[in-house]
Design a protein around this motif. Structure first.
Motif, short mmCIF file in Angstrom:
data_model
loop_
_atom_site.label_atom_id
_atom_site.label_comp_id
_atom_site.label_asym_id
_atom_site.label_seq_id
_atom_site.Cartn_x
_atom_site.Cartn_y
_atom_site.Cartn_z
N GLY A 80 0.65 -1.24 0.00
CA GLY A 80 -0.05 0.17 0.12
C GLY A 80 0.89 1.30 0.16
O GLY A 80 0.35 2.31 -0.17
N LEU A 81 2.10 1.26 0.21
CA LEU A 81 2.90 2.38 0.03
C LEU A 81 3.01 2.73 -1.38
O LEU A 81 3.01 2.00 -2.37
N THR A 82 2.92 4.27 -1.61
CA THR A 82 2.70 4.56 -2.89
C THR A 82 3.92 5.78 -3.33
O THR A 82 4.57 6.42 -2.49
N SER A 83 4.37 5.82 -4.44
CA SER A 83 5.43 6.78 -4.97
C SER A 83 4.53 7.84 -5.72
O SER A 83 5.07 8.84 -6.23
N VAL A 84 3.28 7.59 -6.10
CA VAL A 84 2.34 8.44 -7.32
C VAL A 84 1.12 8.82 -6.56
O VAL A 84 0.65 7.93 -5.33
N ASP A 85 0.23 9.77 -6.80
CA ASP A 85 -1.04 9.91 -6.49
C ASP A 85 -1.82 9.03 -7.31
O ASP A 85 -2.06 8.90 -8.15
N MET A 86 -2.24 7.92 -6.31
CA MET A 86 -2.97 6.74 -6.75
C MET A 86 -4.48 6.90 -7.35
O MET A 86 -4.67 6.42 -8.27
N SER A 87 -4.94 7.95 -6.85
CA SER A 87 -6.42 8.36 -7.51
C SER A 87 -6.32 9.34 -8.81
O SER A 87 -6.94 9.16 -9.67
N ALA A 88 -5.20 9.85 -8.88
CA ALA A 88 -4.76 10.64 -10.22
C ALA A 88 -4.20 10.14 -11.15
O ALA A 88 -4.25 10.51 -12.62
N HIS A 89 -3.13 9.25 -10.96
CA HIS A 89 -2.26 8.74 -11.59
C HIS A 89 -2.68 7.73 -12.67
O HIS A 89 -2.32 7.52 -13.95
N TRP A 90 -3.46 6.62 -12.17
CA TRP A 90 -3.80 5.32 -12.78
C TRP A 90 -5.11 5.61 -13.54
O TRP A 90 -6.21 5.97 -13.05
N SER A 91 -5.26 5.03 -14.60
CA SER A 91 -6.43 5.05 -15.49
C SER A 91 -7.55 3.75 -15.18
O SER A 91 -6.88 3.02 -14.20
N PRO A 92 -8.45 3.70 -15.68
CA PRO A 92 -9.43 2.54 -15.26
C PRO A 92 -8.77 1.09 -15.58
O PRO A 92 -8.78 0.14 -14.96
N PHE A 93 -7.93 1.11 -16.79
CA PHE A 93 -7.21 -0.25 -16.78
C PHE A 93 -6.25 -0.29 -15.50
O PHE A 93 -5.92 -1.48 -15.27
N GLY A 94 -5.55 0.70 -15.20
CA GLY A 94 -4.33 0.44 -14.03
C GLY A 94 -5.12 0.07 -12.81
O GLY A 94 -4.56 -0.56 -12.00
N GLY A 436 4.79 10.46 4.71
CA GLY A 436 4.78 11.54 3.28
C GLY A 436 6.34 11.37 2.71
O GLY A 436 6.30 11.90 1.82
N LEU A 437 7.17 10.54 3.35
CA LEU A 437 8.56 10.49 3.08
C LEU A 437 8.68 9.80 1.65
O LEU A 437 9.34 9.86 0.63
N THR A 438 7.87 8.53 1.56
CA THR A 438 7.89 7.62 0.45
C THR A 438 7.79 8.49 -0.94
O THR A 438 8.33 8.26 -1.93
N GLU A 439 6.63 9.19 -0.97
CA GLU A 439 6.26 9.96 -2.26
C GLU A 439 7.52 10.86 -2.83
O GLU A 439 7.47 11.24 -4.00
#
Length: 486
Positions: A80-94, A436-439
């Motif tokens: 569940g750690l993320t380096s991108v904005d999960m709600s904005a970066h990925w498309s429906p396919f993602g 907030g460090l991971t991003e």
């Protein structure tokens, strides 16, 4: 008909399942641990490729390798750690790729491979059962005689695999149906048809990804929604062997003794008791430490403070969801959270960490030593020495990984050590909470954190299986000499 051109053309494809099963048997016979690592690595590479596709991002651009790889590792290892904005970066396919990935990762590599083998061959031989047991009970990886009682007996492995698949589907479906009205109240019903299953999968697999705008904070005052998510995380974190053991009491009328804990296996007792103690101890500690913090609980009323304390304690056990800003926690709360994340959930669960049974065995060992007992005992049962060896090895392995990763990332980023340590332990415990460090990490630090996630998810199981497999009968005894300890 046989002999026709169509039948001749289809003949090679009919041999593919047999070839796959032959490869499965060869790999598992030579090295079960290597096979588990191979499956996980193959899945990470596959999902890295899928997430790198232009269609996987909303901008239709190729996602940078570091971000695609890190997200793939975080998905397959249900972190569940993320380096991108999960709600904005990925498309429906993602989003679909992530949904499939967390369910695959939640079940486990050996479990998934064994299920595929069971579907292909319609049966499970002794070797296949031993391999499948490696994911649900690493101490059963060796094939010799075992006199002690097992949490999952070898003959029950096939039923356990079916329980894993069935419970995953049924629990996620139930959670989806329960939270759908809450989601539909916040989003259009068409979006809710997708958001509800996402939350069900992310909670039961203990991943913690939030793919909707606003994340889980949108629902922070919907106590029913939040309670269902907590319950889903809790069930996922106790482990499939516990679910399997309790389900047998429910489905078998002759064993309808679910309400009689004295009939439960030792593994079930240790898991549930330790999990419950850590849950309420963590909630109480967070309540005391953060009650006056204006950045977290200080701006909430009394009921919200109590509820969010329990929620935070549940999520630090590997859930990964958070309403409060983790970066605003006091340093003392970060230490408590790090301790809970390091322990994690139950063995063979969707949670990470060194596992609650490891902590229980170590605590019982210390207690037995303090009382001068020759053996470690609990609930009228004796815990054998090989289990104690594995517990010590897993603890040492986890502490070493966390220490090395913390030093390397701290040297790369020169970030505050408290933030680095928290995110590293979150990665090792496959929790997903972040200061907030991971991003903000550079690519080479992301690679180090990805390796930490991978070792936290796969390494402890592999190490436990390796330690168990090295147990041999020794027909001689060396002279005794006592070094000074302490």
């Amino acid at each position: 008909m046989p002999g026709t051109p169509a039948a001749n053309a289809a003949a090679p494809f009919r041999r593919i399942p047999g070839a796959v099963w032959h490869w499965f048997r060869v790999m598992t016979t030579h090295s079960p641990s290597r096979f588990a690592l191979s499956v996980f690595i193959a899945l990470v590479l596959l999902f890295t490729a899928l997430l790198s596709l232009p269609i996987a991002s909303t901008t239709r651009e190729v996602t940078p390798l570091a971000d695609a790889l890190f997200t793939a590792v975080s998905t397959i290892c249900v972190t569940g750690l993320t380096s991108v904005d999960m709600s904005a970066h990925w498309s429906p396919f993602g989003d679909v790729v992530l949904f499939v990935g967390v369910n695959i990762g939640g079940m486990g590599a050996l479990t998934l491979a064994s299920l595929l083998g069971l579907v292909i061959s319609k049966r499970m031989g002794l070797r296949a059962k031993l391999i499948a047991a490696g994911d649900t009970n690493p101490l059963r990886a060796h094939g010799g005689a075992v006199n002690e009682s097992q949490a999952v007996r070898l003959g029950e492995v096939g039923m356990l695999l079916r329980t894993v698949a069935l419970s995953t589907v049924l629990i996620e479906l139930a959670v989806t149906l329960l939270i759908f009205p809450s989601v539909a109240a916040k989003y259009p019903w068409f979006d809710a048809l997708w958001i509800a299953p996402i939350y069900a999968a992310m909670s039961f697999t203990n991943t913690g990804f939030t793919l909707n705008d606003g994340g889980i904070a949108v629902f922070q005052h919907d106590y029913f929604f939040m309670s269902v998510i907590m319950l889903s995380v809790f069930v996922g974190s106790v482990g499939f062997p516990v679910i399997f053991a309790l389900s047998r009491h429910i489905t078998n009328p002759r064993k309808a003794t679910l309400l009689r804990p004295s009939t439960w296996a030792l593994h079930v007792k240790l898991t549930l008791i330790t999990t419950t103690i850590l849950l309420f101890a963590g909630a109480g500690t967070f309540l005391i430490l953060e009650y006056g913090n204006p950045g977290t609980f200080g701006r909430m009323n009394a009921w919200d403070t109590i509820f969010q304390s329990v929620f935070l304690s549940t999520m630090t056990r590997s859930g990964g969801f958070s309403v409060v800003d983790i970066g605003e926690l006091y340093g003392s709360s970060m230490v408590v959270g790090s301790m809970l994340m390091f322990v994690g959930g139950g063995s063979a669960s969707t949670a990470g960490g060194i596992k609650v049974t490891t902590l229980a065995v170590l605590a019982l060992g210390v207690l037995s030593e303090a009382k001068g007992r020759q053996s470690v005992e609990a609930f009228g049962r004796r815990i054998p020495s090989d289990v104690q060896r594995v517990a010590v090895a897993v603890l040492a392995w986890g502490a070493t990984i966390v220490a090395v990763a913390t030093i390397v990332i701290a040297q790369i980023t020169h970030a505050p050590i408290a933030q680095v340590l928290f995110d590293v332990i979150s990665a090792f415990g496959t929790v997903g909470l972040s200061t907030g460090l991971t991003e903000t990490l550079p690519d080479h630090a992301l690679y180090v954190l990805a390796v930490t996630i991978f070792m936290g998810r796969v390494g402890t199981v592999t190490l436990a299986a390796a330690v168990a497999a090295t147990s041999r009968t020794q027909h001689y005894s060396l002279p005794v000499e006592r070094p000074i300890v302490g």
